[in-house]
Design a protein around this motif. Sequence first.
Motif, short mmCIF file in Angstrom:
data_model
loop_
_atom_site.label_atom_id
_atom_site.label_comp_id
_atom_site.label_asym_id
_atom_site.label_seq_id
_atom_site.Cartn_x
_atom_site.Cartn_y
_atom_site.Cartn_z
N ASP A 106 -4.21 2.78 6.69
CA ASP A 106 -5.01 4.02 6.68
C ASP A 106 -4.79 5.71 6.89
O ASP A 106 -5.10 6.09 6.34
CB ASP A 106 -6.34 3.64 7.42
CG ASP A 106 -7.43 3.03 6.88
OD1 ASP A 106 -7.43 2.09 4.95
OD2 ASP A 106 -8.73 2.93 7.22
N ASP B 226 -3.38 -3.34 8.45
CA ASP B 226 -4.88 -2.34 8.10
C ASP B 226 -4.93 -0.45 8.64
O ASP B 226 -4.95 -0.16 8.47
CB ASP B 226 -6.27 -3.27 8.90
CG ASP B 226 -7.22 -2.95 8.72
OD1 ASP B 226 -7.14 -2.80 7.00
OD2 ASP B 226 -8.38 -2.94 9.79
N ARG C 100 1.07 -0.55 -0.35
CA ARG C 100 0.09 0.15 0.09
C ARG C 100 0.86 1.25 0.01
O ARG C 100 0.97 1.61 0.69
CB ARG C 100 -1.03 0.08 1.09
CG ARG C 100 -2.07 -0.98 1.56
CD ARG C 100 -2.67 -0.81 2.22
NE ARG C 100 -4.17 -2.00 1.82
CZ ARG C 100 -5.10 -1.97 2.71
NH1 ARG C 100 -5.65 -1.23 3.74
NH2 ARG C 100 -5.56 -2.88 2.86
MG MG Z 1 -8.70 -1.32 6.18
#
Ligand code: MG
Length: 361
Positions: free
Chosen positions: A254, A250, A108
């Motif tokens: 973000d 996770d 990411r």
């Molecule tokens: Mg997430």
Amino acid sequence: MSKNYKITLLPGDGIGPEIMQVAVAVLQSIAPKFKLSFSFETALAGGAAIDETGHPLPAETLTLCRESDAVLLAAVGGEKWDSLPSELRPEQALLGLRGGLGLFANLRPAKVLPQLIDASSLKREVVEGVDILVVRELTGGIYFSKPKGIFTDEHGVRRGVNTMAYTEPEIDRIGRVAFEAAQKRQGVLCSVDKANVLEVSQLWRDRIIHLASEYPDVKLSHMYVDNAAMQLLRWPKQFDTIVTGNLFGDILSDAAAMLTGSIGMLPSASLGEPGTPGVFEPVHGSAPDIAGKDLANPLAQVLSAAMMLRYALNESAAADHIEAAVLRVLDSGKRTGDIMAAGCQKLGCKAMGEALLAEVV
Ligand code: MG
Ligand code: IPM
């Protein structure tokens, strides 16, 4: 001779179909230039699949994905399906794809683009030049380990259980992906854990330190996850590549995404062992509130298609070409509503797609 790639498209729910349409048009229009061709097949996933088949990830979808070179996913979910039991919710499509295809490595990137600096809620001097890659473990840890469930004891008291577990091979394989990614970037890797409290993190840290000897050119550090959350907001430029487990990744991804001020711009890649098809998708969700209104930002989907070209198909020239076109469109002052700024021209999803098509030819 042009190379043909078999791509499974999972448009999913909400704004998914609109943004997918833009990404497919971009891929189709650059294909001749790079002597590529694509066979696209669209399959059901998420709420759309629940409505048609009763299941968020029908077996045919998983089979089609397995047989393709790569999977391009848009987004799943929406209020309509929120009251379903957890095993039948749209999000299960994501977990099923990750588990079913063995996609243990989630990349990411969170890069602050000069054109969009003022979209960030943090000060310019804090975010200017931020370029972070979060490498999140994706098929283990607390999301997948057993025992899990809600159990009732002999007194009728219910107990909810999830287990955070990692084996040495699971840590090693994600660790290697992260060290190798760091080598291709600034050579700086921060491993994030909670080793002051959790045994699972102590083993994580132990293995990452062990692996480091194989990558003497990478500068490794360790950080507890609570501190990492703080440091990401305080001085994000200290980070280059971050590697962490499923739950911490996770949350931190973000936070990292929000540094850029524009979650509508961020792509991601979920990868397995070499030879397994990866899944490429925007970091943002299905945004049901703006679905079908021609308001969505298609750029994260388009950049996910570029990541697919780079990581799954090894077509980095084509990926560079798309990424450069996105920057030129932004340079020309074109914006969707989510990244709108004073003096810019506001476009809908379709018009943004057309602007991109004019740039990629
Ligand atoms: Mg997430
Ligand atoms: C993500 C999402 C998913 C996750 C959910 C929707 C299952 O938050 O991809 O980050 O928790 O992994």
